[in-house]
Design an enzyme around this catalytic site. Sequence first.
Site, mmCIF file in Angstrom:
data_model
loop_
_atom_site.group_PDB
_atom_site.id
_atom_site.type_symbol
_atom_site.label_atom_id
_atom_site.label_comp_id
_atom_site.label_asym_id
_atom_site.label_seq_id
_atom_site.Cartn_x
_atom_site.Cartn_y
_atom_site.Cartn_z
ATOM 1 C CG ASN A 8 -1.917 1.041 1.275
ATOM 2 O OD1 ASN A 8 -1.834 1.992 0.496
ATOM 3 N ND2 ASN A 8 -2.879 0.910 2.158
ATOM 4 N NE ARG A 61 -5.346 2.348 -1.226
ATOM 5 C CZ ARG A 61 -5.198 3.537 -0.667
ATOM 6 N NH1 ARG A 61 -4.036 3.887 -0.136
ATOM 7 N NH2 ARG A 61 -6.191 4.388 -0.651
ATOM 8 C CG HIS A 150 -12.028 5.050 1.443
ATOM 9 N ND1 HIS A 150 -12.693 6.189 1.854
ATOM 10 C CD2 HIS A 150 -10.721 5.281 1.707
ATOM 11 C CE1 HIS A 150 -11.833 7.060 2.340
ATOM 12 N NE2 HIS A 150 -10.624 6.555 2.260
ATOM 13 N N GLY A 179 -12.165 7.900 8.294
ATOM 14 C CA GLY A 179 -10.829 8.152 8.830
ATOM 15 C C GLY A 179 -10.491 9.593 8.516
ATOM 16 N N GLY A 181 -9.444 10.504 5.674
ATOM 17 C CA GLY A 181 -10.253 10.538 4.450
ATOM 18 C C GLY A 181 -11.519 9.767 4.795
ATOM 19 N NE ARG A 210 -8.641 14.227 1.378
ATOM 20 C CZ ARG A 210 -8.663 12.897 1.312
ATOM 21 N NH1 ARG A 210 -9.682 12.274 0.779
ATOM 22 N NH2 ARG A 210 -7.649 12.206 1.771
ATOM 23 C CG ASP A 252 -6.151 13.399 15.427
ATOM 24 O OD1 ASP A 252 -7.237 13.033 15.923
ATOM 25 O OD2 ASP A 252 -5.150 12.674 15.367
ATOM 26 C CB ILE A 301 -13.228 8.907 12.922
ATOM 27 C CG1 ILE A 301 -12.052 9.882 12.741
ATOM 28 C CG2 ILE A 301 -14.327 9.526 13.768
ATOM 29 C CD1 ILE A 301 -12.375 11.152 11.976
ATOM 30 N N GLY A 302 -14.344 5.985 12.720
ATOM 31 C CA GLY A 302 -15.482 5.061 12.829
ATOM 32 C C GLY A 302 -15.238 3.928 13.813
ATOM 33 C CG ASN A 304 -9.960 3.625 16.861
ATOM 34 O OD1 ASN A 304 -9.977 2.542 17.425
ATOM 35 N ND2 ASN A 304 -9.268 3.864 15.769
ATOM 36 C CD GLU A 355 -8.423 0.132 2.847
ATOM 37 O OE1 GLU A 355 -7.807 0.395 3.896
ATOM 38 O OE2 GLU A 355 -8.699 0.990 1.994
HETATM 39 P P1 ADP Z 1 -6.462 7.479 6.766
HETATM 40 O O1 ADP Z 1 -6.251 6.006 6.517
HETATM 41 O O2 ADP Z 1 -7.508 8.112 5.916
HETATM 42 O O3 ADP Z 1 -5.207 8.275 6.858
HETATM 43 P P2 ADP Z 1 -7.355 6.610 9.391
HETATM 44 O O4 ADP Z 1 -8.432 5.663 9.026
HETATM 45 O O5 ADP Z 1 -6.086 6.065 9.940
HETATM 46 O O6 ADP Z 1 -7.082 7.631 8.207
HETATM 47 O O7 ADP Z 1 -7.965 7.665 10.446
HETATM 48 C C1 ADP Z 1 -7.229 8.690 10.988
HETATM 49 C C2 ADP Z 1 -8.114 9.515 11.918
HETATM 50 O O8 ADP Z 1 -8.795 8.655 12.833
HETATM 51 C C3 ADP Z 1 -7.315 10.472 12.782
HETATM 52 O O9 ADP Z 1 -7.291 11.746 12.188
HETATM 53 C C4 ADP Z 1 -8.094 10.518 14.068
HETATM 54 O O10 ADP Z 1 -9.004 11.591 13.993
HETATM 55 C C5 ADP Z 1 -8.883 9.248 14.094
HETATM 56 N N1 ADP Z 1 -8.346 8.289 15.067
HETATM 57 C C6 ADP Z 1 -7.323 7.451 14.871
HETATM 58 N N2 ADP Z 1 -7.099 6.716 15.990
HETATM 59 C C7 ADP Z 1 -8.000 7.110 16.902
HETATM 60 C C8 ADP Z 1 -8.293 6.723 18.252
HETATM 61 N N3 ADP Z 1 -7.576 5.797 18.874
HETATM 62 N N4 ADP Z 1 -9.313 7.342 18.866
HETATM 63 C C9 ADP Z 1 -10.024 8.273 18.231
HETATM 64 N N5 ADP Z 1 -9.790 8.663 16.954
HETATM 65 C C10 ADP Z 1 -8.804 8.105 16.307
#
Ligand code: ADP
Length: 371
Positions: A8, A61, A150, A179, A181, A210, A252, A301-302, A304, A355
């Site tokens: 990736n 990917r 995605h 996330g 994105g 974005r 974040d 985010i989804g 965590n 993925e």
């Molecule tokens: P991408 O793959 O699009 O870069 P991720 O799926 O890794 O993004 O998501 C990153 C975002 O998820 C971070 O900006 C943060 O806001 C949120 N995040 C990541 N880890 C945690 C956590 N442990 N608790 C809450 N939010 C989290």
Amino acid sequence: MAKVMTINSGSSSLKFKLYEMPEEKVLCSGNCERIGQLVVKSFIEKGIIKDFNEIKAIGHRIVQGGKYFSASALFNEDTEKKIESLIPLAPLHNAAHLTCFRAFKEALPNCPAIATFDTAFHQTMAPADYTFPIPYELTEKYDIRRYGAHGTSHKYLAQEGLKYLKGVEHPRIISCHIGSGASITAIKDGKCVATSMGLTPLGGIMMGTRTGDMDPSVFNYVVSVTGKSAEEVYQMFNKKSGFLGVSGISNDSRDVLAAAEAGDKHAILANEIFNRRIADFIGQYYVRLGGCDLIIFSAGIGENEPRTRRDVCKLLEEALGVKIDNEINMPIHGKEALISTPDSKIKVAIIPTDEEVMIARDAYEMCVKGK
Ligand code: ADP
């Protein structure tokens, strides 16, 4: 048994995993700068493989597959050419993917490789769902349309989500990959019917940096009032907007949520917009699917952030009868959970996305199995 590697590659880094297939056992994973030779050499140094020939397939990917790919494809001259022709649609990503593919080709010249596209799963959309209402000759001449992103994640979530839908004849799923994105997809009978990201990953819901969808005239107006160039404003909409732009604090969500809880007005607003846009898309896709059996939360985010899940579901409660159990909706990192209450009209689940395993499965199927 065969070892299959997934790659990736982003614009500046590379994530890899080495699997034992078909068991789907992860032997090794990591991040590195984009140097194929070093990655495979490190497998030997660490004693994970004895010989390069043990790696039977590589799955890369690829962010943009355009109109050409509705499934993973074997890497050959034609595939390479098509990925190259799509660089204008994903300038940072597709160019980096090709550099990465070539580096691994040099390191492992006899190992077959496949390309797994983020856009492929969304190719089942109907014209009314993917066509933008611009003059049609532009759509035709330049292939301007919604491609989404995605897709590999949404496909994984659609398959995993079925375990909650035993006995449902035509499962309708809304998957939320949220996330930094973020995209939301409406899935019926395992196929994508609509997705929130557009021509590029700038579209759809608001994200870390974005804008997501807006009135298109905002672009022109910002150019005219700031005197910035179109490119500068485009970069601003990609990199300085969303959570970062509205809150002025961070891209974040954790920082923005903390500031909101401390009473920061901009942070509160950023969260409200974010949650509302997610709920709006879920409402839209509820109508598009003629109902919904399962809503899935996934990605950074989804997976965590219980507060985002709680607040989005609250916005859905009155109209759609969505109810979640706040005792189960805890920060259960990396764990899958059904968080809806038994009387919720729609099931709601957290499903950590994967993925890489989808890429490994395709690489194994296409390059190893049956050979
Ligand atoms: P991408 O793959 O699009 O870069 P991720 O799926 O890794 O993004 O998501 C990153 C975002 O998820 C971070 O900006 C943060 O806001 C949120 N995040 C990541 N880890 C945690 C956590 N442990 N608790 C809450 N939010 C989290």
